[in-house]
Design a protein around this motif. Structure first.
Motif, PDB file in Angstrom:
ATOM      1  N   GLU A  59       0.794  -1.161  -0.020  1.00 61.95           N
ATOM      2  CA  GLU A  59      -0.108   0.066   0.015  1.00 61.95           C
ATOM      3  C   GLU A  59       0.892   1.474  -0.058  1.00 61.95           C
ATOM      4  OE1 GLU A  59      -3.506   2.256   2.557  1.00 61.95           O
ATOM      5  OE2 GLU A  59      -2.834   0.238   3.332  1.00 61.95           O
ATOM      6  N   LEU A  60       1.895   1.238   0.721  1.00 64.66           N
ATOM      7  CA  LEU A  60       2.776   2.508   0.825  1.00 64.66           C
ATOM      8  C   LEU A  60       3.542   2.511  -0.487  1.00 64.66           C
ATOM      9  CD1 LEU A  60       3.834   4.854   2.460  1.00 64.66           C
ATOM     10  CD2 LEU A  60       5.973   2.998   3.379  1.00 64.66           C
ATOM     11  N   GLY A  61       4.204   1.394  -0.919  1.00 63.44           N
ATOM     12  CA  GLY A  61       5.130   1.523  -2.018  1.00 63.44           C
ATOM     13  C   GLY A  61       3.944   2.095  -3.411  1.00 63.44           C
ATOM     14  N   VAL A  62       2.754   1.899  -3.381  1.00 67.96           N
ATOM     15  CA  VAL A  62       1.915   2.209  -4.713  1.00 67.96           C
ATOM     16  C   VAL A  62       1.723   3.633  -4.475  1.00 67.96           C
ATOM     17  CG1 VAL A  62      -0.315   2.163  -5.502  1.00 67.96           C
ATOM     18  CG2 VAL A  62       0.804  -0.037  -4.953  1.00 67.96           C
ATOM     19  N   LEU A  63       1.394   4.184  -3.127  1.00 63.20           N
ATOM     20  CA  LEU A  63       1.318   5.579  -2.949  1.00 63.20           C
ATOM     21  C   LEU A  63       2.588   6.473  -3.206  1.00 63.20           C
ATOM     22  CD1 LEU A  63      -0.513   7.508  -1.652  1.00 63.20           C
ATOM     23  CD2 LEU A  63       0.455   7.060   0.796  1.00 63.20           C
ATOM     24  N   VAL A 114       2.715   9.715  -5.792  1.00 59.59           N
ATOM     25  CA  VAL A 114       2.622  10.918  -5.548  1.00 59.59           C
ATOM     26  C   VAL A 114       3.762  11.367  -4.915  1.00 59.59           C
ATOM     27  CG1 VAL A 114       0.049  10.879  -4.920  1.00 59.59           C
ATOM     28  CG2 VAL A 114       1.697  10.716  -2.957  1.00 59.59           C
ATOM     29  N   GLY A 115       4.955  10.542  -4.870  1.00 59.45           N
ATOM     30  CA  GLY A 115       6.250  10.883  -4.309  1.00 59.45           C
ATOM     31  C   GLY A 115       6.293  10.754  -2.809  1.00 59.45           C
ATOM     32  N   ALA A 116       7.509  10.567  -2.309  1.00 65.91           N
ATOM     33  CA  ALA A 116       7.774  10.091  -0.835  1.00 65.91           C
ATOM     34  C   ALA A 116       7.056  11.528   0.113  1.00 65.91           C
ATOM     35  CB  ALA A 116       9.148   9.965  -0.659  1.00 65.91           C
ATOM     36  N   GLN A 117       7.375  12.562  -0.185  1.00 71.91           N
ATOM     37  CA  GLN A 117       7.045  13.669   0.471  1.00 71.91           C
ATOM     38  C   GLN A 117       5.518  13.807   0.734  1.00 71.91           C
ATOM     39  OE1 GLN A 117       9.632  15.161   2.123  1.00 71.91           O
ATOM     40  NE2 GLN A 117       7.986  16.440   3.489  1.00 71.91           N
ATOM     41  N   GLU A 118       4.653  13.804  -0.374  1.00 73.96           N
ATOM     42  CA  GLU A 118       3.284  13.544  -0.311  1.00 73.96           C
ATOM     43  C   GLU A 118       2.839  12.420   0.452  1.00 73.96           C
ATOM     44  OE1 GLU A 118      -0.731  14.829  -0.555  1.00 73.96           O
ATOM     45  OE2 GLU A 118       1.039  15.933  -0.590  1.00 73.96           O
ATOM     46  N   ALA A 119       3.496  11.212   0.112  1.00 73.15           N
ATOM     47  CA  ALA A 119       3.121  10.109   0.857  1.00 73.15           C
ATOM     48  C   ALA A 119       3.223  10.240   2.186  1.00 73.15           C
ATOM     49  CB  ALA A 119       3.545   8.979   0.384  1.00 73.15           C
ATOM     50  N   LEU A 120       4.127  10.904   2.824  1.00 74.31           N
ATOM     51  CA  LEU A 120       4.413  11.166   4.127  1.00 74.31           C
ATOM     52  C   LEU A 120       3.598  11.920   4.475  1.00 74.31           C
ATOM     53  CD1 LEU A 120       6.385  10.753   6.702  1.00 74.31           C
ATOM     54  CD2 LEU A 120       7.731  12.476   5.744  1.00 74.31           C
ATOM     55  N   ALA A 121       3.040  13.088   4.135  1.00 78.78           N
ATOM     56  CA  ALA A 121       2.149  13.861   4.424  1.00 78.78           C
ATOM     57  C   ALA A 121       0.810  13.264   4.921  1.00 78.78           C
ATOM     58  CB  ALA A 121       1.850  15.091   3.650  1.00 78.78           C
ATOM     59  N   ARG A 122       0.572  12.236   3.778  1.00 79.82           N
ATOM     60  CA  ARG A 122      -0.655  11.471   3.767  1.00 79.82           C
ATOM     61  C   ARG A 122      -0.989  10.402   5.045  1.00 79.82           C
ATOM     62  NH1 ARG A 122      -3.030  10.457  -2.235  1.00 79.82           N
ATOM     63  NH2 ARG A 122      -2.573  12.495  -3.238  1.00 79.82           N
ATOM     64  N   VAL A 123       0.153   9.819   5.124  1.00 80.51           N
ATOM     65  CA  VAL A 123       0.340   8.678   6.410  1.00 80.51           C
ATOM     66  C   VAL A 123       0.415   9.430   7.775  1.00 80.51           C
ATOM     67  CG1 VAL A 123       1.178   6.914   4.559  1.00 80.51           C
ATOM     68  CG2 VAL A 123       2.915   8.291   6.305  1.00 80.51           C
ATOM     69  N   ILE A 124       0.976  10.533   7.603  1.00 82.17           N
ATOM     70  CA  ILE A 124       0.867  11.129   9.237  1.00 82.17           C
ATOM     71  C   ILE A 124      -0.544  11.660   9.318  1.00 82.17           C
ATOM     72  CG2 ILE A 124       1.639  13.223  10.309  1.00 82.17           C
ATOM     73  CD1 ILE A 124       4.696  12.517   9.006  1.00 82.17           C
ATOM     74  N   GLY A 163      -3.231  10.743   7.946  1.00 85.27           N
ATOM     75  CA  GLY A 163      -4.246   9.681   8.030  1.00 85.27           C
ATOM     76  C   GLY A 163      -5.363   9.983   7.051  1.00 85.27           C
ATOM     77  N   TYR A 164      -4.844  10.412   5.775  1.00 81.06           N
ATOM     78  CA  TYR A 164      -6.013  10.624   4.957  1.00 81.06           C
ATOM     79  C   TYR A 164      -5.718   9.867   3.433  1.00 81.06           C
ATOM     80  CZ  TYR A 164      -3.221  14.538   3.353  1.00 81.06           C
ATOM     81  OH  TYR A 164      -2.055  15.225   2.960  1.00 81.06           O
ATOM     82  N   GLY A 165      -6.626   9.184   2.804  1.00 80.55           N
ATOM     83  CA  GLY A 165      -6.233   8.554   1.494  1.00 80.55           C
ATOM     84  C   GLY A 165      -5.414   7.245   1.862  1.00 80.55           C
ATOM     85  N   ILE A 166      -5.357   6.831   2.921  1.00 80.54           N
ATOM     86  CA  ILE A 166      -4.914   5.611   3.296  1.00 80.54           C
ATOM     87  C   ILE A 166      -5.728   4.528   4.193  1.00 80.54           C
ATOM     88  CG2 ILE A 166      -2.604   6.318   3.193  1.00 80.54           C
ATOM     89  CD1 ILE A 166      -2.524   6.414   6.375  1.00 80.54           C
ATOM     90  N   SER A 167      -5.639   3.305   4.106  1.00 77.10           N
ATOM     91  CA  SER A 167      -6.310   2.414   5.079  1.00 77.10           C
ATOM     92  C   SER A 167      -6.083   2.662   6.410  1.00 77.10           C
ATOM     93  CB  SER A 167      -5.724   0.827   4.605  1.00 77.10           C
ATOM     94  OG  SER A 167      -4.655   0.754   5.223  1.00 77.10           O
TER      95      SER A 167
END
Length: 399
Positions: free
Chosen positions: A21-25, A29-39, A41-45
């Motif tokens: 899931e993280l790899g696809v994200l 969108v790139g690592a920086q945007e993926a980091l913002a989303r996982v922190i 808590g939006y757009g992820i499981s």
């Protein structure tokens, strides 16, 4: 540190390695945007979000103004204390072979789903990771090896290292540590891929070897210092061993051996899958023989055969041939006539011809040549075999 590097470092700390899931994200969108989303808590499981929150809380970064930067700073400090360095896909040292793990990650397959490339790796040792893995072979197998397995692992690793190949393994007991030792004795490079924090000597029995690898080769881990070796992490690290190298050799493996898991990843990634056969009544070779029945698996018994599979075009192993015999110089007709000559009873050329099923002319023409070559002797009764056939050089010495 650039944003991509910071993002990948923080994500490697927040999410257990291999998350599809993280790899696809990140790829989307790139690592920086993926980091913002996982922190955020939006757009992820919900499962991933909960795991990230737990890691943030444990690191004391929950509620920080910039949690990602805070984590990256903590990781840099940990690396310095551990005598390690952190490498990500944003760095020139990153081996692109690891990125091919996206091909092994399968949606809907529980065993293969979370096998994405690492976000970052921790390294300790003087070698550059990309250069060390450029010409590398993984050597894996059972922990409870027999004397046979120990001999093969040591000889293969020594021979590979002696020829300039990096030996990669998991630092475990048995085949792994024996292969590392063989490479070190040869003075060649070796890489140990660990299922725990890079500062941890696991297993403790291999502490001296792991310390030497850290001094002369490379220790590699996806987990931050302090991380314990859990059972699932052994399987997770196996994908890195397979992806990092040009091929995997299995030396002794039980039916449920983790080495078979590594070989499975090698096949998925279209790396060379090689197996050493063992005694059919050995429990430590059952897994090897099961793997040899899989399409695409190659049986290897020599270092040269391994290099033939993973090396450049033209790096071929010489065929194994039996010891030469004096009769090898004979053509089919000569060999056929020689077979008809008796060892003690002399026979005329015509009788030898009848026994051999050739013409009398062929026998009369060939028998003197066989005598000259030292295969037969003649007397008034005909020809018989020489008791110890010798070549023309020996005949010359007799004269």
């Amino acid at each position: 540190m650039n944003e991509e590097r910071v993002g990948r470092m923080a994500l490697g700390m927040l999410v257990e390695p291999g998350s599809r899931e993280l790899g696809v994200l990140v790829r989307s969108v790139g690592a920086q945007e993926a980091l913002a989303r996982v922190i955020g808590g939006y757009g992820i499981s919900a499962q991933l979000a909960g795991a990230v929150q737990a890691r943030l809380r444990g690191a004391g970064a929950l509620g920080a103004a910039d949690p990602g930067a805070r984590l990256a700073e903590q990781m840099a400090e940990q690396a310095e204390r551990s005598g390690a360095r952190i490498v990500t896909a944003a760095d020139t040292e990153w081996p692109r072979a690891l990125d091919e793990l996206v091909r092994a990650s399968r949606e809907g397959n529980v065993l293969r789903r979370d096998t994405d490339p690492p976000m970052c790796v921790w390294l300790r040792g003087p070698l550059r990771l990309d250069e060390a893995l450029e010409r590398s072979v993984s050597v894996v197998g059972a922990r409870a090896i027999t004397g046979y397995g120990g001999y093969v692992a040591s000889e293969f690793a020594f021979g590979l290292a002696e020829r300039g190949w990096t030996v990669v393994s998991g630092g475990a007991l048995g085949v792994d540590v024996t292969a590392h030792r063989g490479a070190l004795v040869a003075g060649g490079p070796t890489v140990a891929v660990l299922p725990c924090g890079i500062e941890r000597a696991y297993p403790a029995a291999n502490a001296a070897v792991l310390e030497q690898i850290g001094a002369d080769g490379l220790l590699l881990s996806e987990w931050a210092p302090g991380t314990m070796p859990h059972k699932t992490r052994f399987l997770t690290r196996n994908r890195v061993i397979a992806a990092a190298t040009r091929g995997t050799v299995v030396i002794e493996a039980g039916s449920r051996s983790g080495a078979r898991n590594t070989l499975g990843y090698a096949r998925l990634l279209q790396r060379a899958a090689m197996v050493v056969p063992g005694p059919i009544n050995s429990a430590m070779s059952v897994g090897c023989h099961l793997e040899l029945r899989q399409p695409g698996t190659v049986l290897v018994t020599r270092v040269e055969e391994i290099i033939e599979e993973v090396g450049m075009v033209g790096e071929l192993a010489d065929p194994i041939q039996g010891a030469g015999r004096p009769e090898d110089v004979l053509d089919p007709l000569q060999a056929r006539i020689l077979d008809a000559v008796r060892p003690r009873q002399a026979m005329a050329a015509e009788r030898i011809a009848a026994t051999a099923g050739v013409s009398g002319r062929d026998a009369r023409r060939t028998l003197p040549l066989l005598e000259e070559l030292g295969f037969v002797v003649s007397d008034v009764d005909g020809y018989r075999l020489r008791r110890e056939p010798r070549g023309p050089v020996d005949e010359e010495e007799d004269r």
